[in-house]
Enzyme design. Structure first.
Site, PDB file in Angstrom:
ATOM      1  N   HIS A  57     -30.716   9.681   4.626  1.00 53.90           N
ATOM      2  CA  HIS A  57     -29.926   8.451   4.483  1.00 53.90           C
ATOM      3  C   HIS A  57     -29.223   8.462   3.137  1.00 53.90           C
ATOM      4  O   HIS A  57     -29.394   9.387   2.346  1.00 53.90           O
ATOM      5  CB  HIS A  57     -30.787   7.205   4.683  1.00 53.90           C
ATOM      6  CG  HIS A  57     -31.877   7.003   3.680  1.00 53.90           C
ATOM      7  ND1 HIS A  57     -32.975   7.847   3.567  1.00 53.90           N
ATOM      8  CD2 HIS A  57     -32.062   6.040   2.739  1.00 53.90           C
ATOM      9  CE1 HIS A  57     -33.780   7.408   2.626  1.00 53.90           C
ATOM     10  NE2 HIS A  57     -33.245   6.311   2.091  1.00 53.90           N
ATOM     11  N   HIS A  59     -29.204   6.486   0.317  1.00 56.52           N
ATOM     12  CA  HIS A  59     -29.668   5.968  -0.969  1.00 56.52           C
ATOM     13  C   HIS A  59     -29.628   7.048  -2.048  1.00 56.52           C
ATOM     14  O   HIS A  59     -29.851   8.237  -1.763  1.00 56.52           O
ATOM     15  CB  HIS A  59     -31.069   5.381  -0.836  1.00 56.52           C
ATOM     16  CG  HIS A  59     -31.079   4.048  -0.158  1.00 56.52           C
ATOM     17  ND1 HIS A  59     -32.216   3.490   0.385  1.00 56.52           N
ATOM     18  CD2 HIS A  59     -30.074   3.146   0.080  1.00 56.52           C
ATOM     19  CE1 HIS A  59     -31.926   2.312   0.913  1.00 56.52           C
ATOM     20  NE2 HIS A  59     -30.643   2.090   0.749  1.00 56.52           N
ATOM     21  N   ASP A  61     -31.527   8.054  -4.418  1.00 52.81           N
ATOM     22  CA  ASP A  61     -32.668   8.948  -4.627  1.00 52.81           C
ATOM     23  C   ASP A  61     -32.896   9.887  -3.442  1.00 52.81           C
ATOM     24  O   ASP A  61     -33.896  10.600  -3.393  1.00 52.81           O
ATOM     25  CB  ASP A  61     -33.945   8.157  -4.942  1.00 52.81           C
ATOM     26  CG  ASP A  61     -34.379   7.224  -3.826  1.00 52.81           C
ATOM     27  OD1 ASP A  61     -33.504   6.748  -3.066  1.00 52.81           O
ATOM     28  OD2 ASP A  61     -35.588   6.946  -3.703  1.00 52.81           O
ATOM     29  N   HIS A  62     -31.930   9.904  -2.531  1.00 56.36           N
ATOM     30  CA  HIS A  62     -31.981  10.839  -1.398  1.00 56.36           C
ATOM     31  C   HIS A  62     -30.719  11.694  -1.291  1.00 56.36           C
ATOM     32  O   HIS A  62     -30.781  12.798  -0.745  1.00 56.36           O
ATOM     33  CB  HIS A  62     -32.200  10.079  -0.092  1.00 56.36           C
ATOM     34  CG  HIS A  62     -33.545   9.440  -0.015  1.00 56.36           C
ATOM     35  ND1 HIS A  62     -34.626  10.010   0.636  1.00 56.36           N
ATOM     36  CD2 HIS A  62     -34.014   8.300  -0.561  1.00 56.36           C
ATOM     37  CE1 HIS A  62     -35.680   9.239   0.495  1.00 56.36           C
ATOM     38  NE2 HIS A  62     -35.346   8.196  -0.235  1.00 56.36           N
ATOM     39  N   HIS A 115     -34.227   0.656   7.662  1.00 60.99           N
ATOM     40  CA  HIS A 115     -34.181   0.764   6.202  1.00 60.99           C
ATOM     41  C   HIS A 115     -32.727   0.838   5.751  1.00 60.99           C
ATOM     42  O   HIS A 115     -32.297   0.104   4.867  1.00 60.99           O
ATOM     43  CB  HIS A 115     -34.966   2.012   5.776  1.00 60.99           C
ATOM     44  CG  HIS A 115     -35.015   2.231   4.300  1.00 60.99           C
ATOM     45  ND1 HIS A 115     -35.677   1.377   3.447  1.00 60.99           N
ATOM     46  CD2 HIS A 115     -34.505   3.217   3.518  1.00 60.99           C
ATOM     47  CE1 HIS A 115     -35.575   1.825   2.204  1.00 60.99           C
ATOM     48  NE2 HIS A 115     -34.856   2.934   2.224  1.00 60.99           N
ATOM     49  N   ASP A 134     -37.398   7.531   4.449  1.00 58.24           N
ATOM     50  CA  ASP A 134     -38.035   6.260   4.120  1.00 58.24           C
ATOM     51  C   ASP A 134     -38.299   5.406   5.349  1.00 58.24           C
ATOM     52  O   ASP A 134     -38.560   4.200   5.233  1.00 58.24           O
ATOM     53  CB  ASP A 134     -37.155   5.463   3.155  1.00 58.24           C
ATOM     54  CG  ASP A 134     -37.154   6.043   1.748  1.00 58.24           C
ATOM     55  OD1 ASP A 134     -37.888   7.015   1.497  1.00 58.24           O
ATOM     56  OD2 ASP A 134     -36.397   5.513   0.899  1.00 58.24           O
ATOM     57  N   HIS A 172     -41.976   9.310  -0.255  1.00 57.24           N
ATOM     58  CA  HIS A 172     -42.524   8.641  -1.436  1.00 57.24           C
ATOM     59  C   HIS A 172     -44.050   8.673  -1.438  1.00 57.24           C
ATOM     60  O   HIS A 172     -44.688   8.675  -0.383  1.00 57.24           O
ATOM     61  CB  HIS A 172     -42.068   7.186  -1.496  1.00 57.24           C
ATOM     62  CG  HIS A 172     -40.627   7.001  -1.818  1.00 57.24           C
ATOM     63  ND1 HIS A 172     -40.148   6.971  -3.114  1.00 57.24           N
ATOM     64  CD2 HIS A 172     -39.545   6.847  -1.012  1.00 57.24           C
ATOM     65  CE1 HIS A 172     -38.840   6.783  -3.086  1.00 57.24           C
ATOM     66  NE2 HIS A 172     -38.445   6.716  -1.825  1.00 57.24           N
TER      67      HIS A 172
END
Length: 256
Positions: A57, A59, A61-62, A115, A134, A172
């Site tokens: 996805h 975000h 941090d991805h 999400h 996530d 995570h």
């Protein structure tokens, strides 16, 4: 066909990155790009060259390291079709039900919105592994940022339909915090109690609690156990729909 090699990489404060390598085809992918340094160090230590990025996805941090890694390696970037405008450097767009080859291995794409609206998971059926970003965590699930609780529940149902022995690689290290919440929702679950004890020992030694399995989540994760009588009684929704029970559990976790 050679066996898929999987290497887990701690990134940032609580993220995990993953390198997957097909020795036969000599292809290597990173699942998401949470942090450049650890990914590059792991590639170097294994003597692998990055050929692909598989994004779950959009975000940061991805997908935040996409362009830097692409510029350095020339790797191809594969990501969710429904978030193509938000995935830096995307070249191949995929969505629910699609399949593609990574080296000699078939990858099935599972749409898991909630999400984020375009979130996807990558499932390697022959290897029995799923990279879920996530969408699903050990003893938890992602916050519903862009979608609806009903969408998120439907996504979790898809993942729970995978075989129990499926190894689940999530993004995570949230398990210990998730466990504290889970214990308030289903305190009488003996499988959960035993799991929490193991989690606490692992974290005390600084060891990861990830990966998990679909079967273990079925037994202990309150977000995917709406049929539990105890959970229904705890949240005051006896006999309610699965989606309604999930929604209330998610709401309680958001303010826990």
């Amino acid at each position: 066909m050679s066996k898929l090699v999987i290497h887990q990489i701690p990134c940032l404060s609580d993220n995990y990155g993953y390198l997957i390598h097909d020795p036969e085809a000599d292809t290597t992918a990173t699942i998401d790009t949470p942090e450049i340094g650890p990914i590059e160090a792991s590639l170097k230590s294994h003597g692998w060259e990055l050929t692909h990025i598989l994004n779950t996805h959009h975000h940061y941090d991805h997908a935040g390291g996409n362009l830097e890694l692409q510029e350095k390696t020339g790797c191809a970037i594969i990501g969710p079709r429904d978030e193509a405008d938000k995935i830096p450097g995307i070249e191949k767009e995929v969505g629910d039900g699609d399949t593609f080859l990574f080296g000699t291995h078939e990858v099935q794409v599972i749409g898991v919105p909630g999400h984020t609206l375009g979130h996807i998971a990558y499932y390697f059926e022959e290897e029995g592994v799923a990279f879920v970003g996530d969408a699903l965590f050990a003893l938890g699930c992602g916050r519903v940022f862009e979608g609806t609780p009903e969408q998120m529940w439907s996504s979790l149902e898809k993942l729970m339909a995978l075989p129990d022995e499926t190894t689940v690689y999530c993004a995570h290290e949230y398990t210990q915090a998730n466990a504290k919440f889970a214990a308030t929702i289903e305190p009488g679950n003996t499988d959960l109690t035993a799991r929490i004890a193991k989690i606490d020992k692992l974290r005390a030694r600084g060891e990861p609690t990830v990966p998990t399995t679909i079967g273990l989540e079925r037994k202990t994760n309150p977000f995917v156990r709406p049929s539990s009588d105890e959970i229904q009684q705890t949240i005051g929704l006896v006999g309610a729909s699965a989606a309604a029970i999930f929604t209330e559990v998610r709401h309680r976790k958001d303010s826990f």
